[in-house]
Scaffold this active site. Structure first.
Site: not given
Ligand code: 8YV
Length: 326
Positions: A238, A267, A286
């Site tokens: 993150r 983001e 991301h």
């Molecule tokens: C995406 C992620 O944010 O799974 C998570 O924690 O950071 C990523 O896979 C998520 O999948 C958004 O749908």
């Protein structure tokens, strides 16, 4: 009594049909827009369950949902949720921890390779018609095979990154986590290090920790100062685990060689960010779990969790077991 489910992330037609067979479904398009957020707020008073991702569902918002029984996140990260609040209200929170592990680790290695070998910079040079002669030292990258891989956070994704480094690239693996993991050390010949020693020794530093109160700002000026000028920094965790201004300074001062970043403090990342002006930064949107197969598997898992919760069954991927009254 029909349950009312509020979706704030679009589902495929088969999953939408499956959900609609069991509940009345309201879809909120673009929940991050002001109009979308207004529609979400209007829908919450009637919501028995929520399904979505990437939207901060704080107490102020969920106080609008008096009949809420479950929140099913299409993500492994749960930093968008006030878990204590949900647990106090007996609201079940579920996530999708397993289905995205391999894909996210693949993204980590895509960034390791792209950053070390300057793939984006050199591919753009070719695309822009600037490949005029055999490339020379000014365009050389860094080897990955055999280099030391340092992984901060040894959960499912950290282990999958270690697997790729050890078996795929012959990399000595160092790791830092809450506590040593003998099974990981046996599988990948991995060695536990303090955070400081890992930062000093690793050629590649890869962040895979969840964002928590403990990990927020974990990597800042002091930590970048421990890294070496040839170190390459990778973040698939993150953005807020890193002090982004300290990262920018470390890159600008040559304290580290390069960075591969899939996540950012804000983001989408600000188009004016200095991170997007540096050739030694590979920035991706991301996309960790963003493949057709994996995102559908995540959504399927989230629907399974939500339907189980609405049926009064304990969901497979329950994040807050203390909320379970079954
Ligand atoms: C995406 C992620 O944010 O799974 C998570 O924690 O950071 C990523 O896979 C998520 O999948 C958004 O749908």
């Amino acid at each position: 009594m029909t349950n009312h489910v509020v979706l704030y992330k679009k589902l495929s037609a088969p999953l939408m049909q499956r959900l609609q067979a069991h509940a009345e479904v309201t879809l909120i398009d673009d929940p991050k827009s002001s109009a979308g957020l207004a529609r979400l707020r209007d829908a919450l008073p009637h919501a028995d369950a929520l399904l979505g991702a990437s939207v901060k569902l704080d107490a102020g918002l969920l106080d609008l949902a008096p009949t809420l029984k479950a929140v099913s996140s299409v993500s492994v990260g749960v930093d968008n949720y006030d878990i204590d609040y949900l647990t106090r209200r007996g609201i079940l929170l579920t996530n999708t921890p397993d289905v995205l592990t391999e894909t996210t680790a693949d993204t980590g290695f895509a960034l390791i390779m792209a950053t070390a070998r300057r793939v984006v910079e050199l591919a753009n040079m070719v695309r822009d018609g600037q490949w005029k002669q055999n490339i020379g030292p000014q365009h050389f990258g860094s080897d990955v095979h055999g280099k030391t891989l340092g992984i901060i956070g040894m959960g499912r994704i950290g282990e999958a990154v270690a697997q790729r480094g050890h078996f795929g690239f012959g990399m000595p693996v160092l790791y830092h986590s809450h506590s040593p993991k003998p099974a990981v050390e046996a599988r990948f010949d991995a060695r536990y290090r303090s955070l400081e020693d890992l930062l000093r020794e690793a050629d590649f530093v890869c962040l895979t920790v969840p964002l928590t109160a403990e990990t927020q700002g974990l990597i800042g000026t002091e930590q970048f100062a421990l890294m070496r000028p040839e170190t390459i920094f990778i973040n698939i965790a993150r953005g807020k685990v890193v002090d982004e201004q300290a990262l920018i300074a470390a890159l600008q001062n040559g304290q580290i060689r390069a960075a591969g970043l899939d996540v950012f403090e804000q983001e989408p990342v600000n188009p004016d960010s200095p991170l997007l002006k540096m050739d030694n930064v590979v920035a991706t949107p991301h996309m960790g779990s963003a493949t057709h197969e994996t995102r559908e598997a995540m959504a399927r898992c989230a629907v399974d969790n939500l339907l189980a919760a609405l049926a009064g069954e304990r969901p497979k991927d329950l994040v807050n077991p203390a909320a379970w009254r079954g």
